[in-house]
Scaffold this motif. Structure first.
Motif, mmCIF file in Angstrom:
data_model
loop_
_atom_site.group_PDB
_atom_site.id
_atom_site.type_symbol
_atom_site.label_atom_id
_atom_site.label_comp_id
_atom_site.label_asym_id
_atom_site.label_seq_id
_atom_site.Cartn_x
_atom_site.Cartn_y
_atom_site.Cartn_z
ATOM 1 N N LEU A 454 0.614 -1.268 0.108
ATOM 2 C CA LEU A 454 -0.043 -0.042 0.034
ATOM 3 C C LEU A 454 0.911 1.331 0.136
ATOM 4 O O LEU A 454 0.383 2.338 -0.708
ATOM 5 C CB LEU A 454 -0.834 -0.128 1.173
ATOM 6 N N GLY A 455 2.093 1.180 0.923
ATOM 7 C CA GLY A 455 2.735 2.407 0.878
ATOM 8 C C GLY A 455 3.584 2.722 -0.430
ATOM 9 O O GLY A 455 3.580 3.752 -0.947
ATOM 10 N N GLU A 456 4.052 1.518 -1.187
ATOM 11 C CA GLU A 456 4.478 1.720 -2.528
ATOM 12 C C GLU A 456 3.584 2.164 -3.570
ATOM 13 O O GLU A 456 3.842 3.066 -4.503
ATOM 14 C CB GLU A 456 5.222 0.254 -3.009
ATOM 15 N N THR A 457 2.361 1.724 -3.251
ATOM 16 C CA THR A 457 1.202 2.229 -4.552
ATOM 17 C C THR A 457 0.856 3.746 -4.246
ATOM 18 O O THR A 457 1.076 4.515 -5.129
ATOM 19 C CB THR A 457 -0.110 1.172 -4.149
ATOM 20 N N LEU A 458 0.888 4.067 -2.824
ATOM 21 C CA LEU A 458 0.659 5.656 -2.543
ATOM 22 C C LEU A 458 1.680 6.475 -3.129
ATOM 23 O O LEU A 458 1.807 7.392 -3.676
ATOM 24 C CB LEU A 458 0.279 5.496 -1.312
ATOM 25 N N MET A 460 3.949 5.711 -5.503
ATOM 26 C CA MET A 460 3.880 5.738 -7.035
ATOM 27 C C MET A 460 2.747 6.860 -7.576
ATOM 28 O O MET A 460 2.991 7.703 -8.289
ATOM 29 C CB MET A 460 3.591 4.338 -7.574
ATOM 30 N N LEU A 461 1.447 6.686 -6.918
ATOM 31 C CA LEU A 461 0.686 7.658 -7.314
ATOM 32 C C LEU A 461 0.695 9.112 -7.113
ATOM 33 O O LEU A 461 0.338 10.064 -7.852
ATOM 34 C CB LEU A 461 -0.783 7.091 -6.598
ATOM 35 N N SER A 462 1.656 9.289 -5.944
ATOM 36 C CA SER A 462 1.658 10.575 -5.313
ATOM 37 C C SER A 462 2.717 11.283 -6.311
ATOM 38 O O SER A 462 2.809 12.526 -6.759
ATOM 39 C CB SER A 462 2.200 10.849 -4.186
ATOM 40 N N SER A 463 3.825 10.498 -6.915
ATOM 41 C CA SER A 463 4.597 10.924 -7.803
ATOM 42 C C SER A 463 4.213 11.022 -9.274
ATOM 43 O O SER A 463 5.119 11.483 -10.077
ATOM 44 C CB SER A 463 5.705 9.965 -7.637
ATOM 45 N N LEU A 464 3.196 10.378 -9.776
ATOM 46 C CA LEU A 464 2.801 10.378 -11.109
ATOM 47 C C LEU A 464 2.583 11.519 -11.491
ATOM 48 O O LEU A 464 3.053 11.970 -12.736
ATOM 49 C CB LEU A 464 1.452 9.223 -11.242
ATOM 50 N N PRO A 465 1.759 12.674 -11.033
ATOM 51 C CA PRO A 465 1.728 13.916 -11.584
ATOM 52 C C PRO A 465 2.990 14.558 -11.914
ATOM 53 O O PRO A 465 3.019 15.069 -12.991
ATOM 54 C CB PRO A 465 0.788 14.472 -10.642
ATOM 55 N N ARG A 466 3.697 14.646 -10.892
ATOM 56 C CA ARG A 466 5.120 15.060 -11.033
ATOM 57 C C ARG A 466 5.721 14.724 -12.260
ATOM 58 O O ARG A 466 6.392 15.466 -12.867
ATOM 59 C CB ARG A 466 5.923 15.035 -9.654
ATOM 60 N N GLY A 467 5.872 13.348 -12.238
ATOM 61 C CA GLY A 467 6.369 12.665 -13.427
ATOM 62 C C GLY A 467 6.061 12.913 -14.855
ATOM 63 O O GLY A 467 6.566 13.237 -15.783
#
Length: 560
Positions: A454-458, A460-467
């Motif tokens: 869950l921590g890795e998923t969150l 990844m999702l939080s860094s997606l807009p920045r990427g």
């Protein structure tokens, strides 16, 4: 060409020796493709060597092993490392590499006081109550002496050979260059990643030459087996230990290569096989830190019964994820689950593309072959051998830790069968696998893994807009690029480069001939033999360039 010249000049004597050994053992074509004779030419050395009369009738694997033996410590160690690559070499090659032994003379006893003083800052008589100058073991990197401390404790003094670091470093430079040329000249060899194998070998040799690293390995094993009444790990005497020397407790007992003496000590060989298997499997599956070379010479049996392990220069490490993958593979095989077994093996292929349909078919045949085999008839070494054959057929290169693991398991089963003909490693492996599967399914472990996922998923999702924003910005600014790695064009690019070099040299040669001809008509400047010196010199350079062009074209014709 410049790189070949620099290497040839720096390590000229060793390069000449390597070329000579390969040619004598009937590996001259291999040496030529690796540009060893060419390096000699660049350095001004010409080889006039003949292969031995028996080379043509001797199998290639035997000739390679004999050449490695003759080339000395670094190449012997390389062969021993290659013997762990059951995923790369066929069984008859592995068998030859396993024959490699460190038959090296001991250090001159007259040098020992100076070496100990250099390593520990004092002569032997000040460090030890007794020091035996005759070694009890002599290998390529170090040798071992028995000694007694002033408090009466018996110790083993492992002393690094003088000059070994410089010699090994020179050999490693040459091996690194040869691995690069090997991938360039032998396209079929690229699938075995010789440069990566040499890099792994370099790291291994660097660690083995640092005897302090071995001492830290011993301490790690001692912590892992603290309180185990059946395992002994020598203690380290840190006040006498550094990269040049390693002082540890002396282990008394029966070496694994002298199992005929077990009965005289009241030890049951079957019990020793059982305790040894449990110890090594605990290293691998529980601790993730294992002795990578548990051959008979590195195992000592003691009353108790106890098993002592020595020589921790070569060790393997397995991450939690890797151990989970191994358990998944064994569980899939036990349950005849072809898909799960395929998933586990594909995980080890990395980025390599394989024919998954054919791979699945081959795995299905393997699983079918063992579907009705009773547990008591299953030999781990045979099973690993068939899995490795499957991997070799699909040109898969295992990660180094797995290659060492499988080799350790094969060696362990061989030692167990020497002690007890009825020994079956699978019988000891099964309880460990069941224990690990139960531990993975424990609610606490499931919750821990769920939180981690869950921590890795969150994250990844939080860094997606920045990427996505960074990618969009790069595309607007014209910074977005696509890199294509077209390996099939490598050979064409090298051939084109050679052709361009020859064309340039031909133009320069033609210009020299024309210019020298003009100079020859001028009656000015220094003269030699009644002719203009500059004109003669120009013709000489043009002749040398022409000879180089002819030799280059001739060599190219032999290679293609």
């Amino acid at each position: 060409m410049l790189k070949e010249t620099l290497i040839a000049m720096r390590d000229l004597p060793r390069m000449k020796e390597i070329s000579g050994v390969l040619i004598r053992h009937g590996l001259g074509e291999f040496a030529e493709r690796l540009r060893l004779p060419r390096a000699m030419e660049v350095a001004g050395e010409w080889l006039h060597l003949r292969k031995s009369d028996t080379a043509e009738t001797t199998p290639t694997s035997v000739r390679v092993r004999q050449a490695l033996e003759e080339l000395g410590p670094t190449f012997i160690k390389l062969g021993q490392i290659l013997s762990t690559r059951v995923d790369v070499f066929a069984p008859h090659w592995i068998a030859e590499f396993e024959k490699l032994q460190n038959n090296v003379p001991p250090i001159d006893p007259a040098l020992l006081p100076e070496l100990l003083h250099s390593a520990l800052g004092a002569p032997p008589e000040a460090l030890f109550a007794r020091f035996e100058a005759t070694p009890i073991g002599s290998a390529s990197i170090a040798q071992v002496h028995r000694a007694v401390l002033h408090d009466g404790r018996a110790v083993a003094v492992k002393l690094r050979r003088p000059g070994i670091v410089e010699k090994v470093q020179a050999d490693l430079r040459i091996l690194s260059h040869l691995a690069t040329v090997l991938e360039a000249e032998f396209p079929d060899a690229r699938r075995f990643q010789p440069q990566e194998i040499v890099r792994q070998f370099t790291r291994s040799m660097t660690r083995e030459m640092d005897l302090e690293i071995e001492a830290r390995n011993m301490e790690r094993f001692a912590r892992d087996f603290a309180g185990d009444e059946h395992v002994t790990v020598p203690g380290v005497h840190w006040q006498y230990t550094n990269p040049m020397v390693n002082v540890q407790d002396f282990i008394e007992g029966v070496p694994g290569c002298r199992i005929d003496q077990l009965a005289s000590m009241g030890l049951d060989p079957a019990d020793m096989a059982r305790h040894g298997a449990d110890a090594v499997l605990k290293m691998i599956l529980i601790n993730g830190f294992f002795h990578a070379d548990p051959h008979p010479g590195n195992v000592i049996f003691q009353p108790g019964p106890r098993i002592a392990f020595v020589d921790f220069g070569m060790v393997g490490r397995l991450s939690h994820a890797r151990r989970d993958e191994i358990v998944d593979l064994l569980a899939a095989l036990a349950q005849h689950d072809e898909r799960a077994m395929m998933d586990a093996l594909i995980e080890w292929t990395g980025s390599k593309q394989i024919d998954e349909a054919q791979f699945a078919t081959d795995i299905g045949e393997l699983v079918f072959a063992y579907e009705h085999v009773p547990l008591k008839n299953l030999r781990i070494s045979q099973l690993i051998g068939e899995i490795m054959e499957l991997i070799r057929n699909h040109s898969i290169l295992l990660p180094a830790d797995l290659a060492m693991l499988f080799k350790a398991l094969i060696t362990l089963e061989g030692l167990g069968r020497q002690l007890d003909p009825d020994f079956l490693l699978i019988e000891h492996l099964t309880p460990f696998v069941r224990r690990l599967v139960r531990a993975r399914l424990h609610p606490a472990n499931l919750l821990k893994r769920s939180r981690h996922t869950l921590g890795e998923t969150l994250s990844m999702l939080s860094s997606l807009p920045r990427g996505m924003a960074r990618l969009s910005k790069d595309m607007r600014q014209g910074k977005f690029s696509v890199n294509l790695d077209l390996k099939r064009l490598d050979s064409f690019a090298r051939q084109l480069d050679r052709s361009a070099n020859r064309l340039t040299m031909g133009i320069v040669t033609g210009a020299l001939i024309i210019g020298s001809s003009i100079v020859m008509t001028v009656n000015a400047g220094p003269r030699l033999f009644g002719l203009p010196f500059l004109g003669l010199f120009g013709f000489l350079i043009a002749m040398l360039n022409g000879l180089w062009l002819i030799a280059s074209i001739w060599r190219s014709g032999k290679q293609y």
